[in-house]
Scaffold this motif. Structure first.
Motif, PDB file in Angstrom:
ATOM      1  N   PRO A 219       0.816  -1.229   0.000  1.00  0.00           N
ATOM      2  CA  PRO A 219       0.000   0.000   0.000  1.00  0.00           C
ATOM      3  C   PRO A 219       0.844   1.271   0.000  1.00  0.00           C
ATOM      4  O   PRO A 219       1.930   1.313   0.603  1.00  0.00           O
ATOM      5  CB  PRO A 219      -0.829  -0.120   1.282  1.00  0.00           C
ATOM      6  CG  PRO A 219      -0.063  -1.065   2.149  1.00  0.00           C
ATOM      7  CD  PRO A 219       0.596  -2.032   1.214  1.00  0.00           C
ATOM      8  N   VAL A 221       1.489   4.865   1.289  1.00  0.00           N
ATOM      9  CA  VAL A 221       1.212   5.616   2.508  1.00  0.00           C
ATOM     10  C   VAL A 221       1.591   7.076   2.281  1.00  0.00           C
ATOM     11  O   VAL A 221       2.749   7.383   1.970  1.00  0.00           O
ATOM     12  CB  VAL A 221       1.987   5.057   3.716  1.00  0.00           C
ATOM     13  CG1 VAL A 221       1.656   5.858   4.983  1.00  0.00           C
ATOM     14  CG2 VAL A 221       1.674   3.585   3.917  1.00  0.00           C
ATOM     15  N   LYS A 244      -7.837  15.052   2.289  1.00  0.00           N
ATOM     16  CA  LYS A 244      -8.794  13.992   2.624  1.00  0.00           C
ATOM     17  C   LYS A 244      -9.691  13.660   1.433  1.00  0.00           C
ATOM     18  O   LYS A 244      -9.964  12.487   1.148  1.00  0.00           O
ATOM     19  CB  LYS A 244      -9.638  14.409   3.826  1.00  0.00           C
ATOM     20  CG  LYS A 244      -8.865  14.492   5.135  1.00  0.00           C
ATOM     21  CD  LYS A 244      -9.777  14.948   6.271  1.00  0.00           C
ATOM     22  CE  LYS A 244      -9.032  15.008   7.592  1.00  0.00           C
ATOM     23  NZ  LYS A 244      -9.908  15.477   8.702  1.00  0.00           N
ATOM     24  N   ILE A 247      -7.753  11.574  -1.193  1.00  0.00           N
ATOM     25  CA  ILE A 247      -7.584  10.178  -0.799  1.00  0.00           C
ATOM     26  C   ILE A 247      -8.904   9.426  -0.940  1.00  0.00           C
ATOM     27  O   ILE A 247      -8.938   8.270  -1.388  1.00  0.00           O
ATOM     28  CB  ILE A 247      -7.045  10.078   0.645  1.00  0.00           C
ATOM     29  CG1 ILE A 247      -5.674  10.771   0.760  1.00  0.00           C
ATOM     30  CG2 ILE A 247      -6.933   8.611   1.070  1.00  0.00           C
ATOM     31  CD1 ILE A 247      -4.618  10.265  -0.185  1.00  0.00           C
ATOM     32  N   ASN A 251      -9.282   6.192  -3.445  1.00  0.00           N
ATOM     33  CA  ASN A 251      -9.705   4.883  -2.944  1.00  0.00           C
ATOM     34  C   ASN A 251     -11.050   4.458  -3.522  1.00  0.00           C
ATOM     35  O   ASN A 251     -11.296   3.265  -3.754  1.00  0.00           O
ATOM     36  CB  ASN A 251      -9.748   4.900  -1.411  1.00  0.00           C
ATOM     37  CG  ASN A 251      -8.358   4.944  -0.806  1.00  0.00           C
ATOM     38  OD1 ASN A 251      -7.379   4.571  -1.445  1.00  0.00           O
ATOM     39  ND2 ASN A 251      -8.261   5.409   0.425  1.00  0.00           N
ATOM     40  N   GLY A 255      -8.038   2.636  -5.530  1.00  0.00           N
ATOM     41  CA  GLY A 255      -6.774   2.774  -4.819  1.00  0.00           C
ATOM     42  C   GLY A 255      -5.572   2.684  -5.738  1.00  0.00           C
ATOM     43  O   GLY A 255      -5.670   2.868  -6.955  1.00  0.00           O
ATOM     44  N   GLN A 259      -4.451  -1.557  -3.615  1.00  0.00           N
ATOM     45  CA  GLN A 259      -4.662  -1.349  -2.186  1.00  0.00           C
ATOM     46  C   GLN A 259      -5.209   0.054  -1.931  1.00  0.00           C
ATOM     47  O   GLN A 259      -4.887   0.991  -2.672  1.00  0.00           O
ATOM     48  CB  GLN A 259      -3.330  -1.472  -1.424  1.00  0.00           C
ATOM     49  CG  GLN A 259      -2.574  -2.756  -1.645  1.00  0.00           C
ATOM     50  CD  GLN A 259      -2.970  -3.815  -0.617  1.00  0.00           C
ATOM     51  OE1 GLN A 259      -3.861  -3.577   0.197  1.00  0.00           O
ATOM     52  NE2 GLN A 259      -2.322  -4.951  -0.668  1.00  0.00           N
ATOM     53  N   PRO A 260      -6.010   0.230  -0.877  1.00  0.00           N
ATOM     54  CA  PRO A 260      -6.401   1.589  -0.499  1.00  0.00           C
ATOM     55  C   PRO A 260      -5.183   2.400  -0.081  1.00  0.00           C
ATOM     56  O   PRO A 260      -4.279   1.877   0.579  1.00  0.00           O
ATOM     57  CB  PRO A 260      -7.349   1.369   0.688  1.00  0.00           C
ATOM     58  CG  PRO A 260      -7.774  -0.062   0.607  1.00  0.00           C
ATOM     59  CD  PRO A 260      -6.631  -0.793  -0.013  1.00  0.00           C
ATOM     60  N   VAL A 261      -5.145   3.658  -0.478  1.00  0.00           N
ATOM     61  CA  VAL A 261      -4.065   4.544  -0.025  1.00  0.00           C
ATOM     62  C   VAL A 261      -4.315   4.896   1.439  1.00  0.00           C
ATOM     63  O   VAL A 261      -5.442   5.189   1.842  1.00  0.00           O
ATOM     64  CB  VAL A 261      -4.014   5.827  -0.879  1.00  0.00           C
ATOM     65  CG1 VAL A 261      -3.001   6.820  -0.321  1.00  0.00           C
ATOM     66  CG2 VAL A 261      -3.677   5.476  -2.324  1.00  0.00           C
ATOM     67  N   GLN A 262      -3.253   4.857   2.231  1.00  0.00           N
ATOM     68  CA  GLN A 262      -3.349   5.183   3.648  1.00  0.00           C
ATOM     69  C   GLN A 262      -2.916   6.630   3.864  1.00  0.00           C
ATOM     70  O   GLN A 262      -1.894   7.061   3.325  1.00  0.00           O
ATOM     71  CB  GLN A 262      -2.477   4.240   4.472  1.00  0.00           C
ATOM     72  CG  GLN A 262      -2.866   2.780   4.344  1.00  0.00           C
ATOM     73  CD  GLN A 262      -1.913   1.847   5.081  1.00  0.00           C
ATOM     74  OE1 GLN A 262      -1.088   2.284   5.881  1.00  0.00           O
ATOM     75  NE2 GLN A 262      -2.032   0.562   4.805  1.00  0.00           N
ATOM     76  N   VAL A 264      -1.842   9.465   6.701  1.00  0.00           N
ATOM     77  CA  VAL A 264      -1.387   9.715   8.061  1.00  0.00           C
ATOM     78  C   VAL A 264      -1.210  11.220   8.203  1.00  0.00           C
ATOM     79  O   VAL A 264      -0.357  11.818   7.550  1.00  0.00           O
ATOM     80  CB  VAL A 264      -0.061   8.998   8.377  1.00  0.00           C
ATOM     81  CG1 VAL A 264       0.327   9.223   9.838  1.00  0.00           C
ATOM     82  CG2 VAL A 264      -0.171   7.509   8.071  1.00  0.00           C
TER      83      VAL A 264
END
Length: 441
Positions: A219, A221, A244, A247, A251, A255, A259-262, A264
């Protein structure tokens, strides 16, 4: 005008403030510091750090900013995009650098998918090429479809045509020309947009061949280093909301690398604290492959070596200092915000178009303020003004007051005053108003 903390949400872009009346002098036009029955019109200009609706919150008297105009990196965001941002943050009143933040996240995601890996040392070579050449697309889902069909993408984003140079920054930019109304709010009907720069200056190398369509992997990040606290916190809300939203859109389209992007999140604080350094350490420990931020050029200069030295990509939506164009960043620093050279051109054009022959500049003493001041001055001289026609001063944002700087402007008695700064600009503008050379009608 409020005293104490100035809580604002404003853009960091260039904004010109058209100041109206200043009683003064003799029948030949008078003096800005009073006396006689003449009237002098002083054109006061600001930049992206001090032109937004939040600025008006610092003034209680109607008309305190009336007619104040300015420049900032800004494109016509459109009501749909702004409505989607409000769904993320219903309290948004300004949208400064929201488009640039959104685009930064989209470009990172597309570059990682094109490279077939979340390793920034690999996907950095794909970033520039995502913004030119290939097949045009304007959202992540459409661009991902092109990649999955074996094509190359040319992402034209929310913030404009992009078209990055070899240095990883826009070759041209959309600049908003803004103006305040009698209610100390920006008058949307008075907003215009101009394009500065030249797409011909964009890079020509589109980067390596894309990875096979549908490549999957670990994924991606993405960390954020955006101002949640400190004297730049007014810049945070639109940037946070845009990151936000981006993202969410990425997703929703499937993604990156299957994978979904994470996401942080982190606080950049300001240069008076070590918040940014602590946040970067935490983001690196969290496995961030890319970090969006900081908003402040000065803050970015304190952490760029730590980020790029760790093999992580840094992508700022708001850094405008031209120091980054040639910075030794291992090819890992990018920005969607245009460098000062582009905003300064639009600001100088506005000043000259308004017929000003003498200009005073008050600039924040940091890489942002001094860089934009120098570029604006150089453009004014290229347009025909002489060194003697321009007085440029720097000031300490932590100073108890700006009486001395304001008095120098009074003594110089210019046709125009440029204020380059952030939230402390409100105190400077109030000081100019008190002396009859500010934006107050």
């Amino acid at each position: 005008m409020r005293t104490g903390t100035l809580a604002r949400s404003i853009a960091v872009s260039g904004a010109a403030l058209l100041v109206l009346t200043a009683c003064g002098g003799d029948d030949e036009g008078g003096s800005a510091n009073g006396g006689g029955d003449g009237e002098k019109l002083v054109n006061v200009y600001g930049v992206d750090g001090n032109t937004a609706n939040g600025t008006g919150d610092d003034f209680s008297e109607n008309g305190a900013l009336a007619g104040m105009r300015g420049t900032q990196p800004l494109t016509d965001l459109g009501e749909d995009f702004m409505s989607r941002l409000r769904e993320v943050d219903p309290n948004l009143q300004d949208f400064n650098y929201a488009g640039e933040t959104y685009d930064a996240a989209i470009i990172i995601a597309l570059a990682a998918q094109a490279a077939g890996t979340n390793d920034a040392n690999v996907f950095k070579d794909y970033v520039n090429g995502i913004t030119f050449g290939g097949e045009q697309c304007t959202d992540f889902a459409a661009c991902l479809e092109i990649i999955n069909n074996g094509g190359n993408v040319d992402y034209d984003g929310i913030s404009g045509p992009l078209s990055f140079t070899d240095a990883g920054e826009p070759a041209q930019a959309s600049i908003g020309l803004l103006q305040f109304g009698d209610d100390n709010r920006l008058d949307a009907d008075a907003t215009d947009f101009v394009i500065t720069g030249d797409e011909a200056n964009a890079a020509t190398d589109e980067g390596p061949a894309y990875a096979p369509a549908g490549t999957t992997g670990e994924p991606l990040v993405i960390g954020t280093l955006l101002p949640l606290t400190g004297n730049l916190a007014f810049l945070g809300p639109p940037e946070v909301a845009a990151s936000k939203l981006a993202i969410n859109d990425i997703n929703a389209a499937g993604g990156v690398l299957g994978q979904p992007v994470q996401l942080v999140e982190g606080d950049s604080g300001d240069t008076s604290t070590d918040t940014a350094t602590q946040t970067v350490d935490r983001l690196l420990q969290a496995g961030a492959n890319a970090i969006i931020g900081a908003a402040s050029s000065s803050v970015s200069l304190t952490v760029i070596d730590a980020i790029t030295g760790a093999g992580v990509l840094q992508f700022s939506p708001a850094n405008t200092s031209d120091q980054f164009t040639d910075y030794n960043d291992n090819g890992l620093y990018f920005r969607t915000a245009p460098p000062d050279t582009l905003q300064a051109r639009a600001l100088a054009d506005m000043i000259i178009a308004d017929g000003n022959n003498t200009v005073g500049i008050l600039a924040l003493n940091d890489s942002y303020g001094t860089g934009l001041s120098e570029n604006t001055k150089n453009n004014l001289i290229e347009a025909g003004l002489s060194e003697d026609d321009i007085v440029d001063l720097t000031y300490d944002p932590q100073a108890a007051n700006y009486d001395a700087e304001v008095q120098e402007m009074v003594d110089f008695n210019p046709d125009a005053i440029v204020v380059i700064g952030f939230e402390e600009s409100s105190r400077i503008l109030q000081g100019l108003n008190d002396q009859g050379i500010g934006p107050q009608r």
